[in-house]
Design a protein around this motif. Structure first.
Motif, PDB file in Angstrom:
ATOM      1  N   ASP A   1      -1.926   5.739   4.052  1.00 15.06           N
ATOM      2  CA  ASP A   1      -1.589   4.023   3.827  1.00 15.06           C
ATOM      3  C   ASP A   1      -2.562   3.441   5.046  1.00 15.06           C
ATOM      4  OD1 ASP A   1      -0.071   4.902   1.630  1.00 15.06           O
ATOM      5  OD2 ASP A   1       1.778   4.511   2.668  1.00 15.06           O
TER       6      ASP A   1
ATOM      7  N   CYS B   1      -2.304   0.290 -10.044  1.00 14.66           N
ATOM      8  CA  CYS B   1      -3.593  -0.163 -10.377  1.00 14.66           C
ATOM      9  C   CYS B   1      -4.012   0.452 -11.496  1.00 14.66           C
ATOM     10  CB  CYS B   1      -4.524   0.008  -9.029  1.00 14.66           C
ATOM     11  SG  CYS B   1      -4.038  -1.024  -7.535  1.00 14.66           S
TER      12      CYS B   1
ATOM     13  N   ILE C   1       0.768  -1.194  -0.030  1.00 15.59           N
ATOM     14  CA  ILE C   1      -0.102  -0.094   0.032  1.00 15.59           C
ATOM     15  C   ILE C   1       0.844   1.278   0.207  1.00 15.59           C
ATOM     16  CG2 ILE C   1      -1.812   1.368   1.401  1.00 15.59           C
ATOM     17  CD1 ILE C   1      -2.434  -1.588   2.667  1.00 15.59           C
ATOM     18  N   ASP C   2       0.737   2.110  -1.130  1.00 18.75           N
ATOM     19  CA  ASP C   2       1.560   3.179  -1.095  1.00 18.75           C
ATOM     20  C   ASP C   2       0.657   4.241  -1.895  1.00 18.75           C
ATOM     21  OD1 ASP C   2       3.237   5.277  -1.245  1.00 18.75           O
ATOM     22  OD2 ASP C   2       4.733   4.185  -2.308  1.00 18.75           O
ATOM     23  N   ILE C   3      -0.496   4.634  -1.240  1.00 20.60           N
ATOM     24  CA  ILE C   3      -1.653   5.405  -1.612  1.00 20.60           C
ATOM     25  C   ILE C   3      -1.242   6.746  -2.596  1.00 20.60           C
ATOM     26  CG2 ILE C   3      -3.764   6.828  -1.203  1.00 20.60           C
ATOM     27  CD1 ILE C   3      -3.718   3.693  -0.873  1.00 20.60           C
TER      28      ILE C   3
ATOM     29  N   PHE D   1      -6.096   3.460   4.454  1.00 17.79           N
ATOM     30  CA  PHE D   1      -6.516   2.359   3.330  1.00 17.79           C
ATOM     31  C   PHE D   1      -6.508   0.904   4.120  1.00 17.79           C
ATOM     32  CE2 PHE D   1      -5.496  -0.713   0.280  1.00 17.79           C
ATOM     33  CZ  PHE D   1      -6.715  -0.749  -0.377  1.00 17.79           C
TER      34      PHE D   1
ATOM     35  N   SER E   1      -5.036   0.017  -3.489  1.00 11.66           N
ATOM     36  CA  SER E   1      -5.077   1.328  -3.409  1.00 11.66           C
ATOM     37  C   SER E   1      -6.601   1.434  -3.337  1.00 11.66           C
ATOM     38  CB  SER E   1      -4.844   2.139  -4.777  1.00 11.66           C
ATOM     39  OG  SER E   1      -5.619   1.482  -5.841  1.00 11.66           O
TER      40      SER E   1
ATOM     41  N   ARG F   1       1.921   8.057  -4.244  1.00  6.92           N
ATOM     42  CA  ARG F   1       0.838   7.793  -5.449  1.00  6.92           C
ATOM     43  C   ARG F   1       1.204   6.457  -5.898  1.00  6.92           C
ATOM     44  NH1 ARG F   1       2.622  12.860  -8.690  1.00  6.92           N
ATOM     45  NH2 ARG F   1       4.457  12.241  -7.649  1.00  6.92           N
TER      46      ARG F   1
ATOM     47  N   CYS G   1      -6.433   9.639  -6.460  1.00  8.49           N
ATOM     48  CA  CYS G   1      -5.939   8.526  -5.703  1.00  8.49           C
ATOM     49  C   CYS G   1      -7.199   8.165  -4.478  1.00  8.49           C
ATOM     50  CB  CYS G   1      -4.782   8.720  -5.069  1.00  8.49           C
ATOM     51  SG  CYS G   1      -3.209   8.772  -6.202  1.00  8.49           S
TER      52      CYS G   1
ATOM     53  N   THR H   1       1.162   3.060  -5.773  1.00  6.45           N
ATOM     54  CA  THR H   1       0.251   1.667  -5.809  1.00  6.45           C
ATOM     55  C   THR H   1      -1.233   2.319  -6.522  1.00  6.45           C
ATOM     56  OG1 THR H   1      -0.952   1.684  -3.521  1.00  6.45           O
ATOM     57  CG2 THR H   1       1.220   0.502  -4.035  1.00  6.45           C
ATOM     58  N   SER H   2      -1.547   3.534  -6.396  1.00  5.66           N
ATOM     59  CA  SER H   2      -2.655   4.086  -7.162  1.00  5.66           C
ATOM     60  C   SER H   2      -2.122   3.964  -8.656  1.00  5.66           C
ATOM     61  CB  SER H   2      -2.971   5.533  -6.693  1.00  5.66           C
ATOM     62  OG  SER H   2      -3.468   5.243  -5.268  1.00  5.66           O
TER      63      SER H   2
END
Lengths: 238, 238
Positions: B153, B36, B26-28, B156, B120, B30, B214, B32-33
């Motif tokens: 993170d 995805c 998870i690395d919101i 999420f 994400s 940016r 995101c 992993t957003s």
């Protein structure tokens, strides 16, 4: 603007410049609660060590020795880690050597700080009032459980943030999170902590009375401070 | 009973037996957003690397190269880390090499896991539905910020816990905390995250539109999965 930071486990201490902070060590169940209670009750000093064997080495000096394994006092030791052992009757004027794994680790990694003090719900407000007078960055170090995050230490950090957050500090993300968790749990901290797995473990040890004791707020006013290897009572100038 | 654990920073990964878990990275903001979104939009693969120099080494293979320094696309590179760069028009059928410090570190330390997938807000429900079918311990790894805790993170992770917590998992303290923080912030996550210092940093980089992007929930359904060094689309059997 001074910073108010929360370090969620001892593993993260190296990410902070501890020498630029006053550090508060937090190990609610039960090391820092017992330390606050013992110093309040007139213990001359408390020396935290990691291992039972280290504790044993202090025997020739005539100190009281406190060590537990699996919730039982180790044979030949004076008492365990229960705060109920730290009454004035037992500790006044004495030096106690206390075996505590998580707390000692946190203390050791923080010793370069401007000052290292001890916090628990027992001395919450006295601690916060003193911190407000310091004009320094503050780092609240959660001792955690086996180097990982735990809820009770973080909740206490959030209680400290609650008292300091309108005093002009800049909060890091962990301080914001700790404070929000405190908001969630504060109405009934004991009930809130019952959902943790740690709670089951402590229950299995038969120390539920200790838990309730450690969650009492403002029972004491003494602030234990690290002086060399010893925790002693901080002398206040106000 | 399977465990649902949250690892709050990559530094804590060694405290878990990752080989006994399915890991979600998870690395919101940016990485992993963007991953995805890129995989959803038909990218053949995304290769995460830590340094701009490593990214550069892939140039002879004809891949798209993504790297930023201080919010600007590095000269000579195809694009930066904004999810808006990962449209079907730009990425379909392509392999992209993405420079991301925190995310790559978290991936590297998790590669012994049973499976490593990417989460994400964009693919939240698809991810959770898949996780429910796995009958495995799950570890949600927050990439954090410079190895320390961050709020986005963790929030999420709390959203994932929200979808899984009634499916028979045992939660660790960090999973409980993440879920409670999500409860606090869920009504308006964007507003909630504005109080973090990270938010100021991102604002200064002029990427507020990226942030809003995101935080969109369930825009996508693809689940990126680690296959050797490459992130590719997970092929579902249902």
């Amino acid at each position: 603007m001074n910073q108010l930071n929360v370090c969620l486990t001892p593993v993260l201490i190296p990410l902070y410049d501890v020498e630029e902070h006053v550090v508060v060590i937090i190990d609610i169940f039960r090391a820092t609660s017992s330390i606050c209670y013992g110093i309040e009750n007139g213990a001359e000093a408390i020396i935290p060590v990691s291992e039972v064997e280290e504790c044993e080495a202090f025997r020739p000096q005539g100190h009281l020795l406190a060590a537990e394994r699996n919730g039982e006092v180790v044979t030949g030791f004076d008492f365990g880690n229960s705060p109920f052992s730290y009454t004035a009757e037992k500790v006044a004027g004495k030096t106690i050597v206390l075996t505590t794994t998580n707390g000692t680790q946190a203390l050791h990694l923080s010793r370069a700080a401007k000052r290292v003090v001890i916090g628990s719900f027992l001395n919450l407000t006295a601690l916060c009032e003193w911190l407000k007078t310091q004009d320094e960055n503050i780092l609240l170090v959660c001792a955690g459980w086996k180097n990982n995050f735990n809820l009770e230490d973080t909740l206490f950090a959030g209680a400290v943030v609650e008292q300091l957050k309108y005093s002009g500090f800049k909060l890091d993300d962990a301080a914001i999170a700790a404070n929000d968790l405190y908001q969630t749990g504060k109405a009934d901290i004991s009930q809130y902590l019952k959902k943790t797995s740690h709670s089951e473990r402590l229950k299995a040890l038969g120390i539920e009375k200790d838990i309730e004791f450690c969650l009492q707020v403002d029972l004491t006013t003494a602030i234990p401070v690290l002086d060399g290897e010893r925790l002693v009572k901080l002398q206040l100038n106000y």
